[in-house]
Design an enzyme around this catalytic site. Structure first.
Site, mmCIF file in Angstrom:
data_model
loop_
_atom_site.group_PDB
_atom_site.id
_atom_site.type_symbol
_atom_site.label_atom_id
_atom_site.label_comp_id
_atom_site.label_asym_id
_atom_site.label_seq_id
_atom_site.Cartn_x
_atom_site.Cartn_y
_atom_site.Cartn_z
ATOM 1 N N GLU A 124 15.378 -77.699 2.315
ATOM 2 C CA GLU A 124 15.278 -78.186 0.926
ATOM 3 C C GLU A 124 16.677 -78.506 0.410
ATOM 4 O O GLU A 124 17.671 -78.108 1.036
ATOM 5 C CB GLU A 124 14.622 -77.109 0.052
ATOM 6 C CG GLU A 124 13.204 -76.832 0.502
ATOM 7 C CD GLU A 124 12.440 -75.891 -0.417
ATOM 8 O OE1 GLU A 124 13.014 -75.410 -1.424
ATOM 9 O OE2 GLU A 124 11.258 -75.643 -0.097
ATOM 10 N N ARG A 251 16.048 -75.479 19.582
ATOM 11 C CA ARG A 251 17.435 -75.294 20.063
ATOM 12 C C ARG A 251 17.573 -75.758 21.500
ATOM 13 O O ARG A 251 18.570 -76.370 21.864
ATOM 14 C CB ARG A 251 17.846 -73.834 19.920
ATOM 15 C CG ARG A 251 18.026 -73.535 18.468
ATOM 16 C CD ARG A 251 18.613 -72.220 18.102
ATOM 17 N NE ARG A 251 18.728 -72.254 16.656
ATOM 18 C CZ ARG A 251 18.427 -71.282 15.839
ATOM 19 N NH1 ARG A 251 18.036 -70.122 16.310
ATOM 20 N NH2 ARG A 251 18.552 -71.430 14.536
ATOM 21 N N HIS A 346 38.791 -95.024 25.996
ATOM 22 C CA HIS A 346 38.615 -96.456 25.719
ATOM 23 C C HIS A 346 39.750 -97.015 24.856
ATOM 24 O O HIS A 346 39.762 -98.226 24.576
ATOM 25 C CB HIS A 346 37.282 -96.700 25.006
ATOM 26 C CG HIS A 346 36.110 -96.757 25.925
ATOM 27 N ND1 HIS A 346 35.606 -95.641 26.570
ATOM 28 C CD2 HIS A 346 35.327 -97.783 26.333
ATOM 29 C CE1 HIS A 346 34.564 -95.992 27.301
ATOM 30 N NE2 HIS A 346 34.384 -97.282 27.187
ATOM 31 N N GLY A 347 40.648 -96.157 24.393
ATOM 32 C CA GLY A 347 41.739 -96.637 23.546
ATOM 33 C C GLY A 347 41.191 -97.307 22.297
ATOM 34 O O GLY A 347 40.151 -96.891 21.770
ATOM 35 N N GLU A 371 19.132 -77.958 13.697
ATOM 36 C CA GLU A 371 18.460 -76.773 14.294
ATOM 37 C C GLU A 371 19.319 -75.528 14.188
ATOM 38 O O GLU A 371 19.446 -74.762 15.138
ATOM 39 C CB GLU A 371 18.102 -77.004 15.774
ATOM 40 C CG GLU A 371 17.262 -78.219 16.084
ATOM 41 C CD GLU A 371 15.878 -78.183 15.482
ATOM 42 O OE1 GLU A 371 15.417 -77.098 15.079
ATOM 43 O OE2 GLU A 371 15.276 -79.258 15.388
ATOM 44 N N GLU A 375 27.822 -72.619 13.357
ATOM 45 C CA GLU A 375 28.340 -71.374 12.761
ATOM 46 C C GLU A 375 27.222 -70.323 12.767
ATOM 47 O O GLU A 375 27.413 -69.183 13.201
ATOM 48 C CB GLU A 375 28.822 -71.611 11.312
ATOM 49 C CG GLU A 375 30.102 -72.418 11.191
ATOM 50 C CD GLU A 375 29.897 -73.926 11.393
ATOM 51 O OE1 GLU A 375 28.738 -74.389 11.355
ATOM 52 O OE2 GLU A 375 30.896 -74.629 11.602
#
Ligand code: FAD
Length: 391
Positions: A124, A251, A346-347, A371, A375
């Site tokens: 929410e 997960r 790829h620079g 999910e 942390e």
């Protein structure tokens, strides 16, 4: 990893689909943020929406391990394809494991063919990590049904789905709060923004993870029948538990997605490193680039082992919360690492929309947030480790 002939066959089909149909077209859908209807239809055709639904209910009846392998392959092409599938897979798993016989018989066959597609909505505006602080309520009505009020946030597949697996508060006085929460199988019209009691505002604008819609859901006196309660009367007050069980599956799924993103970044980087020349040699011959490739390859290998070990454990019914958490944490950080390293290899071109690594760089961060953020993941891992090693 030893795979059965059936697992091999389905993986080969998905791999061909990704190479032939997804990778050549993904840039178009990503840039226009357009739902990939033809790719979606091919996924339906392959039976992917019923991949884990039991054969008796019209699905392919395959296990979580196969699902994880398929998700890694799909995500090598584009994580949004696994996003279209994942909320559906979680809702179907919840119905299969916690639903009444009637709910299984009525819904799973239609879900297996994607005639009904499902979203999964717990978050929410004021409650993401802290799920117990959700405020959406479901109250009994005189006719025995339920009235739903409240606002949900970040609902992937929120618009196109016909089912929302919804977590709502049914007893605000419950202590602890989670005992007053119930899961509802909310039916709605797919693709309709305004219907009586439910408004779906325009899709949220995201950094990446394009093509699959993520929406708010605003419920205002939305009515659902008594049989919308997942698990029937016995399911009242069990919703938090049901949702958390599904998150554990989620997960493993996010870890598998991360493996796919990391593999794609690696494949692009190791090819480019053998094409691009600087100072008279291929950049792959510079040790600085070799070290990046070594780190990427090693992290991907570790991520694969953690992810498919967690999937195997979960599929065999073993407790796998610790392993799923570790896989999610490690694989998603590896995907983020590989995306940025591929861009560096790829620079300047890696920063251009002409190259696929630019998209991976925008898609990868979702995995470290979704999910359960990484942390929160670390808190859960530490809690379980302390339980296992209590002195
Ligand atoms: C693209 C996208 C799609 C999504 N799809 C869905 C979906 O389909 N269904 C659904 O239900 N949800 C969905 N989500 C929501 C997602 O799961 C949440 O965004 C996520 O759980 C984090 O919640 P939050 O955004 O409210 O962040 P918060 O919970 O507000 O966290 C903010 C920060 O604080 C940190 N934090 C919070 N609490 C703690 C703590 N105790 N200790 C240490 N750090 C803490 C977090 O790690 C984070 O860094 C989606 C999100 C995104 C971005």
């Amino acid at each position: 990893m030893e795979l059965t002939a059936e697992q091999e066959a389905i993986l080969r089909t998905v791999r061909e689909f990704v190479d032939k149909d997804v990778l050549p077209t993904v840039a178009k859908y990503d840039r226009s943020d357009e739902f990939p209807q033809p790719l979606y239809e091919q996924m339906v055709e392959m039976g992917l929406f019923g991949i884990t639904i039991p054969e008796e209910h019209g699905g392919l009846g395959l296990d979580l391990m196969t699902y994880a392998l398929v998700v890694a392959e799909l995500s090598r092409g584009w994580i949004s394809l696994s996003g279209i599938l994942n909320t559906h897979f979680m809702a179907a798993w919840m119905i299969q494991n916690f639903g009444t016989e009637e709910q299984k018989q009525n819904l799973l066959p239609l879900m297996a063919t994607a005639e009904l597609r499902a979203a999964y909505s717990m978050t929410e505006p004021g409650a993401g990590s802290d799920v117990q602080s959700i405020r959406t309520t479901a109250k009994r009505t005189e006719d025995g049904g339920w009235r739903i009020d409240g606002q949900k946030m970040w609902s992937t597949n929120g618009l196109r789905s016909s089912i929302i697996m919804l977590l709502a508060v049914t007893d605000a006085s419950a202590n602890p709060r989670h005992k007053g929460m119930t899961a509802f199988i909310v039916r709605k019209e797919p693709g309709v923004q305004h219907q009586p009691g439910l408004t779906i505002p325009p899709n949220l604008k995201k950094l990446g993870y394009k093509g699959v819609e993520t929406t708010e859901l605003v419920f205002d006196d939305y009515r659902v029948p008594a049989y919308a309660v997942l698990g029937g009367e016995a399911g009242i007050g069990q919703g938090f538990k049901y949702f958390m069980a599904a998150v554990e599956l989620g997960r493993v799924n996010v870890a598998a997605r991360a493996v796919g993103v990391a593999r794609c970044a690696f494949e692009l980087a190791i090819r480019y490193a053998q094409e691009r020349q600087t100072f008279g040699r291929k950049i792959a011959q510079h040790q600085a680039i070799q070290m990046k490739l070594a780190q990427m390859g090693t992290q991907i290998r570790a991520a694969e082992l953690l992810t498919f070990d967690a999937a195997r454990r979960k599929a065999s019914g073993e407790r796998a919360d610790l392993e799923a958490g570790m896989a999610k944490l490690y694989a998603t950080e590896a995907a983020q690492f590989c995306a940025i390293e591929a861009m560096r290899i790829h620079g300047g071109y890696g920063y251009s929309q002409e190259y696929m690594v630019e998209r991976l760089y925008r898609d990868a961060p979702l995995l470290i947030l979704g999910e359960g953020t990484n942390e929160i993941q670390q808190l859960l891992i530490a809690r379980r480790l302390l339980e296992l090693h209590a002195v």
